[in-house]
Design a protein around this motif. Structure first.
Motif, short mmCIF file in Angstrom:
data_model
loop_
_atom_site.label_atom_id
_atom_site.label_comp_id
_atom_site.label_asym_id
_atom_site.label_seq_id
_atom_site.Cartn_x
_atom_site.Cartn_y
_atom_site.Cartn_z
N VAL A 16 49.25 -17.24 22.80
CA VAL A 16 47.79 -17.17 22.82
C VAL A 16 47.30 -16.16 23.86
CG1 VAL A 16 45.68 -18.45 23.35
CG2 VAL A 16 47.40 -19.46 21.87
N TRP A 17 47.88 -16.21 25.06
CA TRP A 17 47.42 -15.28 26.10
C TRP A 17 47.71 -13.84 25.70
CZ3 TRP A 17 50.40 -11.87 28.99
CH2 TRP A 17 51.80 -12.06 28.96
N ILE A 18 48.82 -13.63 25.01
CA ILE A 18 49.18 -12.27 24.60
C ILE A 18 48.21 -11.75 23.54
CG2 ILE A 18 50.90 -10.96 23.29
CD1 ILE A 18 53.03 -12.37 24.85
N ARG A 19 47.93 -12.62 22.55
CA ARG A 19 47.03 -12.18 21.49
C ARG A 19 45.59 -12.01 22.01
NH1 ARG A 19 49.15 -12.14 16.39
NH2 ARG A 19 51.09 -13.27 16.07
N THR A 20 45.20 -12.88 22.96
CA THR A 20 43.86 -12.76 23.53
C THR A 20 43.67 -11.42 24.23
OG1 THR A 20 43.76 -15.14 23.87
CG2 THR A 20 42.22 -13.80 25.15
N THR A 21 44.72 -10.95 24.90
CA THR A 21 44.57 -9.72 25.68
C THR A 21 45.10 -8.50 24.95
OG1 THR A 21 46.66 -10.21 26.76
CG2 THR A 21 44.66 -10.85 27.92
N ARG A 22 45.43 -8.65 23.65
CA ARG A 22 46.01 -7.54 22.91
C ARG A 22 45.15 -6.28 23.01
NH1 ARG A 22 46.60 -4.86 17.90
NH2 ARG A 22 44.57 -5.53 17.16
N ARG A 23 43.85 -6.45 22.77
CA ARG A 23 43.00 -5.26 22.76
C ARG A 23 42.74 -4.72 24.16
NH1 ARG A 23 38.27 -7.02 19.16
NH2 ARG A 23 37.57 -4.86 19.36
N TRP A 24 42.68 -5.60 25.16
CA TRP A 24 42.57 -5.11 26.54
C TRP A 24 43.78 -4.24 26.87
CZ3 TRP A 24 38.73 -4.82 29.87
CH2 TRP A 24 37.66 -5.71 29.74
N THR A 25 44.96 -4.73 26.48
CA THR A 25 46.17 -3.99 26.78
C THR A 25 46.15 -2.63 26.08
OG1 THR A 25 47.27 -6.13 26.75
CG2 THR A 25 48.67 -4.20 26.82
N LEU A 26 45.75 -2.65 24.81
CA LEU A 26 45.71 -1.40 24.06
C LEU A 26 44.72 -0.41 24.68
CD1 LEU A 26 45.82 -2.16 20.24
CD2 LEU A 26 47.34 -0.70 21.56
N VAL A 27 43.56 -0.93 25.07
CA VAL A 27 42.54 -0.04 25.64
C VAL A 27 43.01 0.50 27.00
CG1 VAL A 27 40.20 0.06 26.55
CG2 VAL A 27 40.64 -1.02 24.34
N ALA A 28 43.63 -0.36 27.81
CA ALA A 28 44.14 0.10 29.10
C ALA A 28 45.20 1.18 28.87
CB ALA A 28 44.74 -1.06 29.89
N TRP A 29 46.07 0.93 27.90
CA TRP A 29 47.13 1.91 27.59
C TRP A 29 46.52 3.21 27.08
CZ3 TRP A 29 49.21 4.38 23.24
CH2 TRP A 29 50.49 4.90 23.40
N LEU A 30 45.47 3.06 26.26
CA LEU A 30 44.76 4.22 25.75
C LEU A 30 44.24 5.08 26.90
CD1 LEU A 30 43.20 5.65 23.32
CD2 LEU A 30 41.32 4.16 23.90
N PHE A 31 43.65 4.42 27.91
CA PHE A 31 43.11 5.18 29.03
C PHE A 31 44.21 5.79 29.90
CE2 PHE A 31 39.06 2.97 28.13
CZ PHE A 31 38.30 4.10 28.01
N LEU A 32 45.33 5.07 30.05
CA LEU A 32 46.45 5.68 30.78
C LEU A 32 46.92 6.93 30.05
CD1 LEU A 32 48.89 2.90 32.06
CD2 LEU A 32 47.25 4.22 33.35
N SER A 33 46.96 6.86 28.71
CA SER A 33 47.37 8.04 27.92
C SER A 33 46.38 9.18 28.11
CB SER A 33 47.45 7.69 26.43
OG SER A 33 48.19 6.53 26.23
N LEU A 34 45.08 8.85 28.07
CA LEU A 34 44.06 9.88 28.29
C LEU A 34 44.20 10.46 29.69
CD1 LEU A 34 40.90 8.32 26.62
CD2 LEU A 34 42.06 10.41 25.94
N GLY A 35 44.48 9.58 30.67
CA GLY A 35 44.67 10.04 32.05
C GLY A 35 45.80 11.05 32.12
N LEU A 36 46.91 10.75 31.43
CA LEU A 36 48.04 11.68 31.40
C LEU A 36 47.62 13.00 30.75
CD1 LEU A 36 51.00 9.37 30.29
CD2 LEU A 36 50.86 10.66 32.41
N LEU A 37 46.94 12.88 29.61
CA LEU A 37 46.53 14.08 28.87
C LEU A 37 45.65 14.98 29.72
CD1 LEU A 37 45.99 15.83 26.32
CD2 LEU A 37 44.18 14.24 25.72
N PHE A 38 44.58 14.41 30.29
CA PHE A 38 43.65 15.23 31.07
C PHE A 38 44.29 15.75 32.35
CE2 PHE A 38 40.45 12.58 28.68
CZ PHE A 38 40.11 13.61 27.82
N GLY A 39 45.18 14.94 32.93
CA GLY A 39 45.89 15.38 34.12
C GLY A 39 46.77 16.59 33.82
#
Lengths: 148, 694
Positions: B229-252
């Protein structure tokens, strides 16, 4: 932190055993391989990181060995030939002086440099041939005290 | 006196936020233990107030930055009158104090959003989630507000709160000087690049975002609700955080490519590594949760990965801001060190303590069946990703460790990271191709042959074709045929899905493709992410293995040639802009003898009243085509003679790195869109949990 490790007894009894060990050994082999590559590349690539005193003390054994030196920059010694892109400067620590030659584009912040981290080799002529240089400014992205 | 009042307002907001965060941490925890609903509601409200107060504090600091309140020490250090507005605004995250405030603010806002999302969900987990988030918030707020010398703080005098030079533990963003400078120092010119506006923001959004899944993981450990349950609840938070880390890498990477002027985008510098490590463990986590969701396995591993990702995010902030490790992107030495290390140690110890107490509840619900299964290929992917993160961590922090233990400083550079991570990433690329085609539980040889024959043929044909056009290096042949293999496997997967829909529903190909993606956004979005990674590999392989360069000192009219390009140096115009002088080398570019355009690499001079602060920056000029970048640096010039020294680099395929990351971002967005399928799965998991409780 392997999670494959600990199913309980009653579970293992119902499912065929032995399967677990395959994974455990396979995982260990892979982690072992990664650890081996990491450590062996570390050994072949690790270089000493020295200040001028240490470099001077060990200079006999360090001739033509890759080494990284961190020392204060003597700003008055900076010479940059912008036609051939050869940068010459001295690193200076008390009475020790190390002439450095670097072939390449001069970093933008070089003139404000307080100290330099140079990676390269010390030649028999006592000149340090740097392959990479990194300038340390008093505080690079955070400027000093504002002027009154 | 507006500056005094506003500084007090900002500082008071932070101080009050700290008090309320500490209260929320304690109250929520106590409410959970004693089942006090009113107390829990009060803790919730405290978090909302903290979000409002930190927003106010950010508003105050932005006001000061924009309106040139140079009495604010931070404003005087990070902005100047001549500096364009954009950079005055982004000075919020340009310095240490502002960065801490930005971190705390993002976390407070994220916490409030989590509370709203879970208003009537996860009632058992939420008190602990709030408590954990409030502890992290308190840490960042304390760094900005607790003063090292209380006698100087004027805290209890109240007039003015901050003017007396209250020096916080690490940095009070609202500290006032005892005079008002006429102008500020301004942001370092190297930071005056559009990258400054976007890279730190995305990086911090990613770092802070991973706090949310970690808080849920800790709450799961506290409550013993260790199902999915905790994993599924935070699935989209995790994806969005990962998305921003990826963007951070890209722009960096883009910023480094355009600003540092060495022709590269990645140098295995400690600060770069710091942003890569949580991305690697976060990627591992995104994959391994699928095994827990489907098979109830890898529970400890998933908790460990999310903890690791959070710790590496904090470590990333610490390495970036503290200056403990020599870096091209060094931000000056600071007193952050001990506090961050203490926070990391406390996080790690409390996690391990909870984990060992819960070992009985973390039993696996299933066993792995076969070495040849989706599960084991995911496991392999996880081992590889975590292995790469550890190898990178080892090379990054070993200099510190070795000095502390042996007194000798030993260090490694880019060759080490390439040697270790090169093979690891090759393995990963092949896995990206293999993994999705192996069935869950147990795959057969027949199944493998059916799925892999065609992609394998495609890879062979690619290698042959490359060999025929003259590529002889094994790394080039291997990289590009591996890329072809993976693209073929993903293509095959899409082809099958589309064909099935066309047969079953009689849809046309385009409609079938769109419906296929929206029928299982997580799966098909994931495949798009894989395509993005593979395109990025094309760019990395091309620019790493096939870069060529030359340099020349040119008089007007003279030319320099590299590969099929000839560049003619025309003139050396010198002019002024809003806040700097420009020396520009105007060049005409010919490709195979035909004129294709002009390029003007620059040297810019930022003058400052303080000569030590005056500085040159190098602005490269780049001509991008799908095949290669023509990258020109003005390395030196003689204004009187009108001559210029240029360095010309041809970087093959670099644009595919950027396209790859853009594709990855698009795929992640698709995977993170609301998905009825995932919502149903979460509802099922909740029912299962409720039944298990009865």
């Amino acid at each position: 932190m392997s999670s494959m490790a600990a199913p309980t007894a009653e579970r293992t009894a119902s499912v065929k055993t032995g399967g677990r060990w395959k994974f455990f050994i396979g995982g260990l082999l892979i982690l072992g391989a990664i650890a081996y590559v990491t450590l062996s590349s570390f050994q072949t690539n690790a270089i000493y990181y020295l200040n001028l005193k240490e470099l001077n003390a060990q200079r006999g054994s360090l001739i033509n060995q890759p080494v990284r030196v961190n020392a204060p920059l003597d700003r008055s010694s900076i010479q940059f030939d912008d036609k051939t892109l050869v940068l010459k400067f001295n690193l200076k620590d008390e009475n020790l002086l190390l002439p450095v030659v670097y072939k390449g584009v001069k970093p933008d912040t070089f003139e404000q440099g307080e100290s330099v981290v140079a990676e390269g080799k010390l030649g028999t002529d006592g000149v340090f041939q740097a392959s990479t240089i990194l300038v340390k400014c008093p505080s690079k992205y955070e400027s000093g005290t504002p002027a009154k | 006196m507006a500056d005094f009042a506003m500084a007090d307002l900002g500082y008071a907001s932070l101080l009050l936020s700290l008090i309320l965060s500490l209260y929320a941490a304690g109250a929520a925890f106590f409410a959970a233990r004693r089942n006090r609903l009113a107390l829990f509601a009060s803790a919730r409200h405290a978090i909302f107030v903290v979000a409002a107060l930190t927003t106010l504090a950010v508003g105050v600091l932005e006001w000061a930055l924009i309106t040139h309140q140079f009495r604010f020490e931070y404003v005087a250090l990070e902005t100047s009158r001549a500096q364009p507005l954009l950079y005055n605004v982004s000075a919020l995250w340009g310095g240490q104090e502002g960065s801490l405030l930005f971190w705390a603010w993002l976390l407070a806002v994220f916490s409030a959003v989590v509370l709203i999302q879970n208003q009537d969900k996860n009632q058992e987990l939420m008190p602990y989630v709030i408590s954990g988030l409030a502890v992290a918030l308190s840490f960042f707020l304390a760094l900005m507000t607790i003063v090292t010398d209380p006698s100087k703080s004027g805290l209890f005098v109240l007039t003015p709160l901050t003017a007396n030079g209250a020096q916080a533990l690490v940095g009070n963003p609202f500290r006032l000087l005892d005079f008002t400078p006429l102008d500020g120092n301004g942001l370092n010119p190297l930071l005056q690049n559009p990258g400054m506006f976007i890279h730190p923001v995305t990086q911090y959004l990613g770092y802070v975002g991973f706090t949310i899944p970690f808080a849920f993981a800790m709450a799961a450990l506290f409550t013993g609700r260790l199902n999915d349950v905790w994993i599924r609840t935070t699935r989209r938070w995790t994806l969005v955080a990962w998305l921003f880390l990826s963007l951070g890498l890209l722009f960096g990477m883009q910023w480094a490519y355009m600003e540092l002027g060495w022709g590269g985008y990645w140098g295995w510098d400690p600060v770069e590594n710091a942003s890569l490590m949580p991305w690697l463990t976060g990627t591992a986590y995104l994959h391994s949760v699928m095994i827990q969701e489907r098979r109830g396995m890898l529970k400890v591993w998933n908790l460990g990965l999310v903890m690791l990702t959070f710790v590496l995010s904090i470590l990333g902030t610490f390495i970036t801001r503290s200056g403990v490790i020599q870096s091209v992107h060094a931000f000056g030495v600071s007193s952050l060190g001990p506090w961050f290390l203490a926070f990391l140690a406390a996080t790690l110890l409390s996690f391990l303590y909870l984990l060992f107490n819960r070992m009985d509840d973390l039993r696996e619900e299933n066993e792995l069946d076969s070495l040849l299964s989706r599960e084991s290929s995911f496991l392999l992917n996880n081992l590889i990703l975590v292995g790469a993160a550890f190898a990178t961590l080892w090379g990054t922090i070993f200099p510190m460790v070795s000095e502390a233990i042996t007194g000798k400083k030993v260090t490694v550079g880019a060759p080490f990271f390439n040697q270790v991570n090169g093979p690891i990433f090759y393995g990963l690329i092949v896995l990206i191709g293999i993994c999705p085609l192996i069935g869950w539980r147990r795959a057969t040889a027949e199944n493998l042959a059916r799925n892999f024959l065609r992609p394998f043929v495609v890879a062979l044909v690619t290698a042959l074709a490359l060999f025929v056009v003259g590529v002889r290096e094994w790394y080039g042949l291997f990289s590009f045929s591996a890329v072809a293999f993976v693209l073929a496997t993903i293509g095959l997967e899409y082809y099958r899905g589309v064909r099935a829909r066309m047969r079953q529903y009689g849809e046309n190909p385009v409609k079938a493709l769109l419906n296929l993606i929206s029928s299982n956004r997580r799966r098909y979005g994931g495949y798009i992410v894989h395509i993005g990674v593979i395109l990025a590999v094309v760019g990395i392989a091309g620019s790493t293995f096939y870069q060529v360069e030359t340099q020349a000192n040119l008089k007007p009219g003279e030319t320099v040639s590299l590969k099929q390009y000839t560049l003619r140096f025309d003139s050396l115009p010198i002019y002024s802009t809003e806040n700097h002088e420009v020396v520009s080398a105007s060049m005409t570019v010919f490709e195979n003898g035909a004129r294709v355009g002009t390029l003007s690499p620059e040297k810019d001079y930022y003058a400052s009243p303080n000569p030590d602060q005056s500085q040159w920056t190098t602005e490269v000029a780049v001509r991008t085509t799908p095949l290669e970048d023509l990258y020109v640096i003005l390395a030196g010039f003689d204004a009187q003679a009108g001559t210029a020294t240029v360095k010309v680099i041809v970087n093959p395929l670099v644009v595919w790195l950027w396209i790859g990351f853009a594709t990855l971002v698009a795929g992640t967005v698709i995977a993170a869109l609301p998905d009825p399928r995932e919502a149903r799965a979460l509802a099922r998991a909740r029912v299962k949990e409720a039944l298990a409780q009865v």
